[in-house]
Design a protein around this motif. Structure first.
Motif, PDB file in Angstrom:
ATOM      1  N   ALA A  17       0.829  -1.207   0.000  1.00  0.00           N
ATOM      2  CA  ALA A  17       0.000   0.000   0.000  1.00  0.00           C
ATOM      3  C   ALA A  17       0.864   1.258   0.000  1.00  0.00           C
ATOM      4  N   VAL A  18       1.953   1.235   0.755  1.00  0.00           N
ATOM      5  CA  VAL A  18       2.869   2.380   0.763  1.00  0.00           C
ATOM      6  C   VAL A  18       3.482   2.589  -0.615  1.00  0.00           C
ATOM      7  N   VAL A  19       3.856   1.474  -1.277  1.00  0.00           N
ATOM      8  CA  VAL A  19       4.431   1.586  -2.629  1.00  0.00           C
ATOM      9  C   VAL A  19       3.420   2.193  -3.597  1.00  0.00           C
ATOM     10  N   LEU A  20       2.186   1.693  -3.563  1.00  0.00           N
ATOM     11  CA  LEU A  20       1.153   2.252  -4.440  1.00  0.00           C
ATOM     12  C   LEU A  20       0.898   3.722  -4.131  1.00  0.00           C
ATOM     13  N   TYR A  21       0.907   4.069  -2.846  1.00  0.00           N
ATOM     14  CA  TYR A  21       0.650   5.469  -2.476  1.00  0.00           C
ATOM     15  C   TYR A  21       1.784   6.376  -2.950  1.00  0.00           C
ATOM     16  N   LEU A  22       3.012   5.908  -2.831  1.00  0.00           N
ATOM     17  CA  LEU A  22       4.137   6.710  -3.327  1.00  0.00           C
ATOM     18  C   LEU A  22       4.040   6.910  -4.839  1.00  0.00           C
ATOM     19  N   PHE A  23       3.610   5.868  -5.554  1.00  0.00           N
ATOM     20  CA  PHE A  23       3.440   5.999  -7.006  1.00  0.00           C
ATOM     21  C   PHE A  23       2.395   7.066  -7.336  1.00  0.00           C
ATOM     22  N   GLY A  24       1.262   7.017  -6.629  1.00  0.00           N
ATOM     23  CA  GLY A  24       0.221   8.004  -6.905  1.00  0.00           C
ATOM     24  C   GLY A  24       0.578   9.405  -6.456  1.00  0.00           C
ATOM     25  N   SER A  25       1.223   9.539  -5.281  1.00  0.00           N
ATOM     26  CA  SER A  25       1.522  10.871  -4.748  1.00  0.00           C
ATOM     27  C   SER A  25       2.650  11.553  -5.512  1.00  0.00           C
ATOM     28  N   LEU A  26       3.697  10.805  -5.842  1.00  0.00           N
ATOM     29  CA  LEU A  26       4.797  11.428  -6.595  1.00  0.00           C
ATOM     30  C   LEU A  26       4.349  11.842  -7.989  1.00  0.00           C
ATOM     31  N   SER A  27       3.445  11.082  -8.575  1.00  0.00           N
ATOM     32  CA  SER A  27       2.908  11.483  -9.887  1.00  0.00           C
ATOM     33  C   SER A  27       2.026  12.718  -9.760  1.00  0.00           C
ATOM     34  N   ALA A  28       1.326  12.854  -8.634  1.00  0.00           N
ATOM     35  CA  ALA A  28       0.446  14.011  -8.452  1.00  0.00           C
ATOM     36  C   ALA A  28       1.225  15.318  -8.381  1.00  0.00           C
ATOM     37  N   LEU A  29       2.466  15.265  -7.887  1.00  0.00           N
ATOM     38  CA  LEU A  29       3.254  16.493  -7.756  1.00  0.00           C
ATOM     39  C   LEU A  29       3.563  17.139  -9.101  1.00  0.00           C
ATOM     40  N   ASP A  30       3.490  16.357 -10.182  1.00  0.00           N
ATOM     41  CA  ASP A  30       3.809  16.904 -11.502  1.00  0.00           C
ATOM     42  C   ASP A  30       2.652  17.686 -12.122  1.00  0.00           C
ATOM     43  N   TYR A  31       1.464  17.575 -11.536  1.00  0.00           N
ATOM     44  CA  TYR A  31       0.296  18.206 -12.138  1.00  0.00           C
ATOM     45  C   TYR A  31       0.056  19.580 -11.511  1.00  0.00           C
ATOM     46  N   SER A  32       0.033  20.594 -12.340  1.00  0.00           N
ATOM     47  CA  SER A  32      -0.314  21.942 -11.885  1.00  0.00           C
ATOM     48  C   SER A  32      -1.822  22.130 -12.033  1.00  0.00           C
ATOM     49  N   ILE A  33      -2.345  23.111 -11.320  1.00  0.00           N
ATOM     50  CA  ILE A  33      -3.784  23.377 -11.324  1.00  0.00           C
ATOM     51  C   ILE A  33      -4.047  24.570 -12.233  1.00  0.00           C
ATOM     52  N   GLU A  34      -4.729  24.304 -13.358  1.00  0.00           N
ATOM     53  CA  GLU A  34      -5.041  25.369 -14.308  1.00  0.00           C
ATOM     54  C   GLU A  34      -6.419  25.972 -14.038  1.00  0.00           C
ATOM     55  N   GLN A  35      -7.338  25.144 -13.538  1.00  0.00           N
ATOM     56  CA  GLN A  35      -8.692  25.610 -13.249  1.00  0.00           C
ATOM     57  C   GLN A  35      -9.055  25.212 -11.820  1.00  0.00           C
ATOM     58  N   VAL A  36      -9.905  26.031 -11.208  1.00  0.00           N
ATOM     59  CA  VAL A  36     -10.263  25.780  -9.808  1.00  0.00           C
ATOM     60  C   VAL A  36     -11.030  24.465  -9.691  1.00  0.00           C
ATOM     61  N   ILE A  37     -11.981  24.242 -10.565  1.00  0.00           N
ATOM     62  CA  ILE A  37     -12.760  22.995 -10.561  1.00  0.00           C
ATOM     63  C   ILE A  37     -12.226  22.129 -11.694  1.00  0.00           C
ATOM     64  N   SER A  38     -11.459  21.137 -11.360  1.00  0.00           N
ATOM     65  CA  SER A  38     -10.835  20.265 -12.360  1.00  0.00           C
ATOM     66  C   SER A  38     -10.401  18.973 -11.683  1.00  0.00           C
ATOM     67  N   THR A  39      -9.992  17.986 -12.508  1.00  0.00           N
ATOM     68  CA  THR A  39      -9.492  16.717 -11.954  1.00  0.00           C
ATOM     69  C   THR A  39      -8.166  16.930 -11.231  1.00  0.00           C
ATOM     70  N   GLU A  40      -7.386  17.916 -11.674  1.00  0.00           N
ATOM     71  CA  GLU A  40      -6.137  18.213 -10.970  1.00  0.00           C
ATOM     72  C   GLU A  40      -6.406  18.707  -9.552  1.00  0.00           C
ATOM     73  N   THR A  41      -7.441  19.557  -9.420  1.00  0.00           N
ATOM     74  CA  THR A  41      -7.819  20.014  -8.079  1.00  0.00           C
ATOM     75  C   THR A  41      -8.281  18.850  -7.214  1.00  0.00           C
ATOM     76  N   ALA A  42      -9.089  17.960  -7.792  1.00  0.00           N
ATOM     77  CA  ALA A  42      -9.537  16.784  -7.041  1.00  0.00           C
ATOM     78  C   ALA A  42      -8.365  15.894  -6.655  1.00  0.00           C
ATOM     79  N   LEU A  43      -7.379  15.769  -7.547  1.00  0.00           N
ATOM     80  CA  LEU A  43      -6.196  14.959  -7.240  1.00  0.00           C
ATOM     81  C   LEU A  43      -5.418  15.543  -6.066  1.00  0.00           C
ATOM     82  N   TRP A  44      -5.175  16.845  -6.098  1.00  0.00           N
ATOM     83  CA  TRP A  44      -4.429  17.481  -5.008  1.00  0.00           C
ATOM     84  C   TRP A  44      -5.216  17.449  -3.695  1.00  0.00           C
TER      85      TRP A  44
END
Length: 573
Positions: free
Chosen positions: A402-429
């Motif tokens: 579970a820690v390995v999967l979480y690190l995969f998801g969290s480290l990938s999330a850091l690469d996404y910037s938020i362009e719109q307030v309501i977006s999938t990127e906002t939900a991810l963060w």
């Protein structure tokens, strides 16, 4: 032949009885010696009142009596028997290689001078293997097990090499008879391992068995025949390993099968789909053995999980996306059902199946969802649920995966910037900061780490993630505002977050939250001084400092009031 077999069994039984009698006699002598030492100890501690002083003892007797103590009754630590280790174990292993090298060189000289023809070489090979077999059996009967097993293993290897020379070098026999002969030699090696109870011989036989298809030349090699032979051979060795409880054979045979598949794939550069089917068959055999016979759970769990991951790689390389999706979904449903079945019966087994199910589901999402931020959000949620289940089941494998999967998801999330307030990127963060905090709380409630400061580090990381999320969300919200207003908005949000942390710490009486809030105010002040001041106008500088100063004084007042109330409560008590 029957009479000779009976005589041999009688001789073996007589040798076993003689050894048992020797051991009993040795134990009787040891017990007698300990009794004598115990009586001498009691005699030394008897009272000597109303008795004449004993005559002076000689120096030798005095030294002998003074050396007696309860420590002398304790068993002495066994010293390493270097003579046995070197002379009876390593010496035959090393010099059998030396002997083989000498025989090979003598063989080479005889061939170069034309003294030994090809048929004679084959006969000599089989004769030498028979001699090794006879000598090895004789050495084992004389209790020289290490030397005997080395000779028996050399006999198996030499028969296979001779068969290879007959087929590939001299063209005496075609491929099918050579293959069948090698199968006979492997069966003979297994019989020797069973008869002499030798795991080393079984491992050698498994290695030789995996190499048989590579020692036979075929004009039209069949991938199905290769995979079928290797899987059947693997099933036999796996059954033998479980029956005899040979853990090293269990591990080595599982590794050798995957190594044989990889070697075939590299050599042919094709038939990956057939090799993937073979890997699926291996996993099915391992899963069946795991459900039916859990002799050594830790090793079986590790092999099962590793084989599942390798099977995923084979299927991903050999089949199309739809087939991969069906395999992953089937794997998730199967292992999820097994995890539910074992949830109350065996928590460790349930944790193992949940681990496989979680990876199956995670890979299924990566193959079915097109939106990358949504994939990572779903993986974060799944990893959080798996982490909680791993802690509930006390399963290190599930918690670690579970820690390995979480690190995969969290480290990938850091690469996404938020362009719109309501977006999938906002939900991810938002999912990242919420799940990170919930995982810290779960771990803090159920885990006692060796270093308690680890939670302080995790809370600090969460604060940094929260600040990064608020900064990106504020910049997206203030996209149409001026440059000065963006700086002012980010600083205001940081201060607001600090105030909320302090108020939460005051209400919940959480010193860590209060401390984080105060530190965050100072961090905001440093940001204003070094980042905002050089880039904003004088008006916005004044607004920033007035707001920041007023909030700092107000928070200080809160601390003062809280300290005063605490002091009054202490006095009243």
């Amino acid at each position: 032949m029957v009479q000779e077999g009976k005589e041999r069994r009688y001789l073996e039984k007589d040798q076993e009885f003689l050894e048992l009698e020797k051991r009993i006699a040795s134990l009787e002598q040891e017990v007698t010696r300990l009794k004598e030492m115990f009586h001498e100890k009691e005699a030394i501690h008897q009272p000597i009142k109303n008795m004449a002083p004993p005559p002076p003892a000689s120096s030798g007797e005095t030294q002998h009596k003074s050396s007696l103590s309860w420590e002398s009754l304790a068993p002495e630590p066994e010293e390493t028997d270097w003579e046995h280790l070197i002379g009876r174990i390593w010496l035959p292993r090393i010099f059998i290689v030396v002997l083989l090298l000498g025989v090979i060189w003598a063989f080479k000289v005889s061939i170069d001078k034309g003294l030994i023809t090809e048929p004679v070489r084959v006969l000599l090979g089989f004769f030498a293997s028979g001699a090794f077999l006879w000598l090895g059996d004789k050495q084992v009967k004389q209790q020289r097990h290490a030397l005997g097993q080395v000779l028996l293993g050399g006999a198996v290897c030499l028969t296979m090499l001779t068969t290879f020379a007959m087929h590939a070098l001299y063209d005496f026999i075609p491929a099918l008879p050579a293959f069948l002969l090698n199968v006979v030699w492997i069966a003979g090696g297994m019989y020797l391992a069973y008869r002499y109870r030798s795991e080393a011989l079984a491992i050698l036989a498994s290695l030789a068995g995996c190499l048989v298809p590579f020692l036979v030349e075929s004009q039209e090699p069949s991938a199905w025949l290769f995979v079928g032979y290797e899987v059947v051979l693997y099933g036999g060795f796996l059954y033998f390993a479980l029956h005899r409880q040979y853990i090293m054979l269990y591990l080595s045979s599982s590794t050798l099968l995957q190594a044989a598949f990889a070697a075939y794939a590299i050599g042919t550069l094709g038939d990956i789909d057939i090799l993937a089917a073979g890997s699926v068959a291996q996993y099915a055999i391992l899963l069946t053995c795991f459900l039916a016979h859990r002799s050594y759970t830790h090793s079986q769990t590790g092999v099962l999980f590793a084989c599942f991951l390798l099977t995923l790689l084979w299927i991903h390389g050999g089949y199309d996306t739809t087939s991969v999706q069906w395999f992953l979904l089937s794997g998730f449903l199967l292992h999820g059902f097994l995890a539910i079945y074992f949830w109350k019966r065996n928590t460790k087994t349930a944790g193992t199946f949940l681990t496989v199910a979680s990876f199956s589901l995670a890979f299924y999402f990566t193959h079915t969802i097109d939106n990358q931020p949504l994939i990572h959000l779903v993986i974060l949620l799944e990893a959080t649920a798996a982490f909680y289940a791993g802690i509930r089941l006390h399963s290190r494998l599930l918690t670690g995966s579970a820690v390995v999967l979480y690190l995969f998801g969290s480290l990938s999330a850091l690469d996404y910037s938020i362009e719109q307030v309501i977006s999938t990127e906002t939900a991810l963060w938002l999912g990242l900061v919420i799940t990170f905090y919930s995982n810290i709380k779960v771990a803090q409630a159920h885990i006692t780490p060796s270093n308690p400061n680890i939670f302080t580090v995790l809370y600090t990381v969460h604060t940094a993630l929260m600040l990064l999320f608020l900064t990106r969300e504020t910049n997206a919200l203030a996209e149409n505002l001026s440059f000065d207003m963006k700086h002012l908005a980010v600083s205001f949000v940081w201060v607001l977050y600090a105030v909320i942390a302090v108020l939460y710490g005051m209400i919940k009486k959480d010193a860590r939250s209060r401390l984080f809030g105060v530190i965050l105010i100072f961090v905001t002040l440093l940001k204003v001084i070094f980042i905002d001041l050089p880039n904003v106008s004088l008006l916005f500088r004044a607004i920033l400092f007035i707001v920041l100063g007023g909030i700092g004084i107000a928070i200080s007042r809160l601390f003062y009031t809280g300290y005063k109330d605490k002091k009054q409560n202490t006095i009243s008590e």
